[in-house]
Design an enzyme around this catalytic site. Structure first.
Site, PDB file in Angstrom:
ATOM      1  N   LYS A 108      43.223  35.055  35.132  1.00 19.38           N
ATOM      2  CA  LYS A 108      43.957  35.904  34.192  1.00 19.38           C
ATOM      3  C   LYS A 108      45.349  36.224  34.727  1.00 19.38           C
ATOM      4  CE  LYS A 108      39.726  37.880  32.297  1.00 19.38           C
ATOM      5  NZ  LYS A 108      38.725  38.948  32.396  1.00 19.38           N
ATOM      6  N   GLN A 168      37.817  44.680  34.465  1.00 23.28           N
ATOM      7  CA  GLN A 168      36.870  43.575  34.588  1.00 23.28           C
ATOM      8  C   GLN A 168      35.441  44.093  34.745  1.00 23.28           C
ATOM      9  OE1 GLN A 168      37.641  40.178  34.443  1.00 23.28           O
ATOM     10  NE2 GLN A 168      35.430  39.942  34.392  1.00 23.28           N
ATOM     11  N   ASP A 218      40.898  44.094  25.338  1.00 23.34           N
ATOM     12  CA  ASP A 218      39.547  43.534  25.253  1.00 23.34           C
ATOM     13  C   ASP A 218      38.907  43.826  23.899  1.00 23.34           C
ATOM     14  OD1 ASP A 218      38.632  41.931  27.306  1.00 23.34           O
ATOM     15  OD2 ASP A 218      38.095  43.597  28.611  1.00 23.34           O
TER      16      ASP A 218
END
Length: 296
Positions: free
Chosen positions: A54, A98, A121
């Site tokens: 990422k 995460q 997200d």
């Protein structure tokens, strides 16, 4: 019939190029670039790999990357304090924590602490509610990537019969909402579905996200169906560890019209859509027109 293999890597590379071009255009017009903050707590090996990818792709897109790696013993209070600082930081337009988090931290509390406008997200309850009611939301990255692949493959999805196998908050439920918004006829199957084969046979569009290797054999499929396999499972074959999906690819390819492989199908789309969501969040924060082709 031999199904066309949908090249998720190529589509994701094209999307990242479009993101990079949009970031450059925004930098020229505003003097700023979107910023993505990624927070990693602990030493989970897979999470470290995901975060490295990422961060690398964020930088390659010309965006600001804000990385925060915290020890496994980090308290929930300290993590929430970091999120509060990122919420208040005008250079940060997207925040990703995460998962999974260590056991002492309440994942739900952490997700809900993120500013919904920076929730790239798409997991915050505000974005979940907006998506569910057909309003403008930040959409979870994997379902958004699936939608883009389906549009590229089929054009209009209106009126098509779609089945989502798997009812998770991360993939299954938001995927169904996106398909409903496309005016598909949508069903969701799960672990209590009584006759999964009968449901699969009806589907023109099949999205499978269960984490069960080879759950769907090819002979269940409706001939010509478009199959998106979200599953990524590590299994041992002939003494080697390999990645396989939730659909038996070899048999499904003989029946489907188009199918994603594992790896190289849906997976690459997730990070590309994360970058696209960050650009979208930047545009919305500044009251700018949203870039075409990067959102739902």
């Amino acid at each position: 019939m031999t199904a066309r293999v949908i090249d998720g890597r190529a589509f994701a590379a094209d999307l990242r190029t479009r993101v990079r071009d949009e970031v450059a255009r925004l930098a020229d017009s505003t003097g700023q670039t979107p910023g993505l903050a990624v927070v990693l707590v602990g030493e989970d090996a897979a999470s470290h790999v995901y975060v490295r990818n990422k961060v690398r792709q964020t930088r390659e897109a010309g965006m600001q990357s804000h990385e925060h790696q915290l020890p496994a013993e980090t308290s929930q209070e300290d993590l929430l304090a970091l999120i509060a600082r990122l919420n208040a930081d005008p250079s940060v337009h997207g925040i990703l924590v995460q998962l999974p988090l260590p056991a002492q931290i309440d994942t739900h509390a952490v997700i809900q602490a993120i500013d919904p406008a920076k929730d790239v997200d798409g997991f915050h309850i505000n974005n979940v509610g907006l998506l569910g009611t057909g309003q403008k939301a930040l959409v979870p990255c994997t379902p958004l990537g699936c939608l883009m692949l389906l549009r590229a493959e089929l054009g209009s999805l209106e009126g098509r019969r779609a089945l989502v196998v798997g009812a998770s908050n991360i993939v299954g439920k938001p995927m169904a909402q996106l398909l409903l918004a496309e005016k598909c006829t949508v069903a969701i199957a799960h672990s209590r579905t009584r006759d999964l084969e009968a449901e699969v046979r009806q589907a023109e569009i099949l999205i499978v996200a269960t984490g069960v290797p080879g759950l769907i054999p090819g002979h269940w499929l409706r001939p010509g169906a478009v199959v998106l396999d979200v599953g990524i499972n590590r299994v041992e074959r002939e003494g080697k560890e390999v990645l396989v999906g939730d659909v038996d690819f070899a048999s499904a390819r003989k029946v489907a019209g188009a199918i994603t492989p594992v790896p190289g199908g849906v997976g690459p789309m997730t990070i590309a859509c994360l970058l696209a969501n960050t650009v979208t969040a930047f545009a919305r924060a500044r009251g700018l027109p949203e870039p075409a082709g990067l959102t739902q």
